[in-house]
Design a protein around this motif. Structure first.
Motif, PDB file in Angstrom:
ATOM      1  N   THR A 137       0.833  -1.207   0.000  1.00  0.00           N
ATOM      2  CA  THR A 137       0.000   0.000   0.000  1.00  0.00           C
ATOM      3  C   THR A 137       0.865   1.254   0.000  1.00  0.00           C
ATOM      4  O   THR A 137       0.629   2.187  -0.772  1.00  0.00           O
ATOM      5  CB  THR A 137      -0.938  -0.006   1.224  1.00  0.00           C
ATOM      6  OG1 THR A 137      -1.756  -1.178   1.162  1.00  0.00           O
ATOM      7  CG2 THR A 137      -1.815   1.230   1.253  1.00  0.00           C
ATOM      8  N   GLN A 185       1.074   4.019  -3.041  1.00  0.00           N
ATOM      9  CA  GLN A 185       0.790   5.432  -2.798  1.00  0.00           C
ATOM     10  C   GLN A 185       1.979   6.308  -3.187  1.00  0.00           C
ATOM     11  O   GLN A 185       1.820   7.350  -3.819  1.00  0.00           O
ATOM     12  CB  GLN A 185       0.431   5.660  -1.334  1.00  0.00           C
ATOM     13  CG  GLN A 185      -0.916   5.088  -0.946  1.00  0.00           C
ATOM     14  CD  GLN A 185      -1.151   5.118   0.556  1.00  0.00           C
ATOM     15  OE1 GLN A 185      -0.225   5.287   1.344  1.00  0.00           O
ATOM     16  NE2 GLN A 185      -2.401   4.946   0.946  1.00  0.00           N
ATOM     17  N   ASN A 215       2.301   6.525  -6.965  1.00  0.00           N
ATOM     18  CA  ASN A 215       1.286   7.402  -7.528  1.00  0.00           C
ATOM     19  C   ASN A 215       1.630   8.873  -7.293  1.00  0.00           C
ATOM     20  O   ASN A 215       1.478   9.700  -8.200  1.00  0.00           O
ATOM     21  CB  ASN A 215      -0.096   7.083  -6.948  1.00  0.00           C
ATOM     22  CG  ASN A 215      -0.669   5.806  -7.521  1.00  0.00           C
ATOM     23  OD1 ASN A 215      -0.346   5.412  -8.632  1.00  0.00           O
ATOM     24  ND2 ASN A 215      -1.538   5.146  -6.748  1.00  0.00           N
ATOM     25  N   GLU A 216       2.131   9.197  -6.100  1.00  0.00           N
ATOM     26  CA  GLU A 216       2.554  10.576  -5.812  1.00  0.00           C
ATOM     27  C   GLU A 216       3.711  10.987  -6.720  1.00  0.00           C
ATOM     28  O   GLU A 216       3.733  12.099  -7.233  1.00  0.00           O
ATOM     29  CB  GLU A 216       2.950  10.720  -4.342  1.00  0.00           C
ATOM     30  CG  GLU A 216       1.805  10.615  -3.382  1.00  0.00           C
ATOM     31  CD  GLU A 216       2.261  10.523  -1.922  1.00  0.00           C
ATOM     32  OE1 GLU A 216       3.459  10.685  -1.647  1.00  0.00           O
ATOM     33  OE2 GLU A 216       1.393  10.276  -1.074  1.00  0.00           O
TER      34      GLU A 216
END
Length: 126
Positions: free
Chosen positions: A112, A116, A119-120
């Motif tokens: 996870t 994240q 994606n950032e």
């Protein structure tokens, strides 16, 4: 590579990884739930390390199992990537995520975080 040379290489790398990380033999033995003599036997080449020993030492010393086994020249491959190319912490988490001995709950949480972070990173590059 001959088996005796391989055993010596692994023993040397296990010892240097522990020493470089500043971990005492007793502390490593307690963390791995082995006898301190087992640590000394592995590091002297008298006893081959188990897969669990290598995985535990790699986690404790923050090095890769490939380095301990002589398959990589650098102890921390995630440090070899230029910082501007890819955040080292994210690369490290990605590499560790592929480790088969990771506890499923830890792996899920790490997956996870990696997702994240990626994606950032991608959002910033657009």
């Amino acid at each position: 590579m001959r088996p005796d040379r391989f055993r010596k290489l692994v023993a040397r790398r296990c010892a240097s990884a522990r020493h470089d990380a500043g971990i005492g033999a007793g502390d490593l033995a307690a963390a791995l739930r082995v006898h301190v003599n087992d640590v000394h036997r592995v590091e002297s080449g008298e006893q081959p390390p188990s897969a669990a020993y290598l995985a535990g030492l790699a986690d404790a010393a923050d090095v890769s199992c490939d380095y301990l086994l002589g398959r990589a020249a650098t102890p921390r491959p995630w440090d070899a990537v230029p910082e501007q190319a890819f955040p080292a912490a994210l690369l490290r988490d990605t590499i560790l995520l592929t480790h088969p001995d990771r506890h499923p709950a830890n792996r899920q949480a790490q997956a996870t975080r990696v997702t994240q972070s990626l994606n950032e990173l991608l959002d910033r590059r657009d």
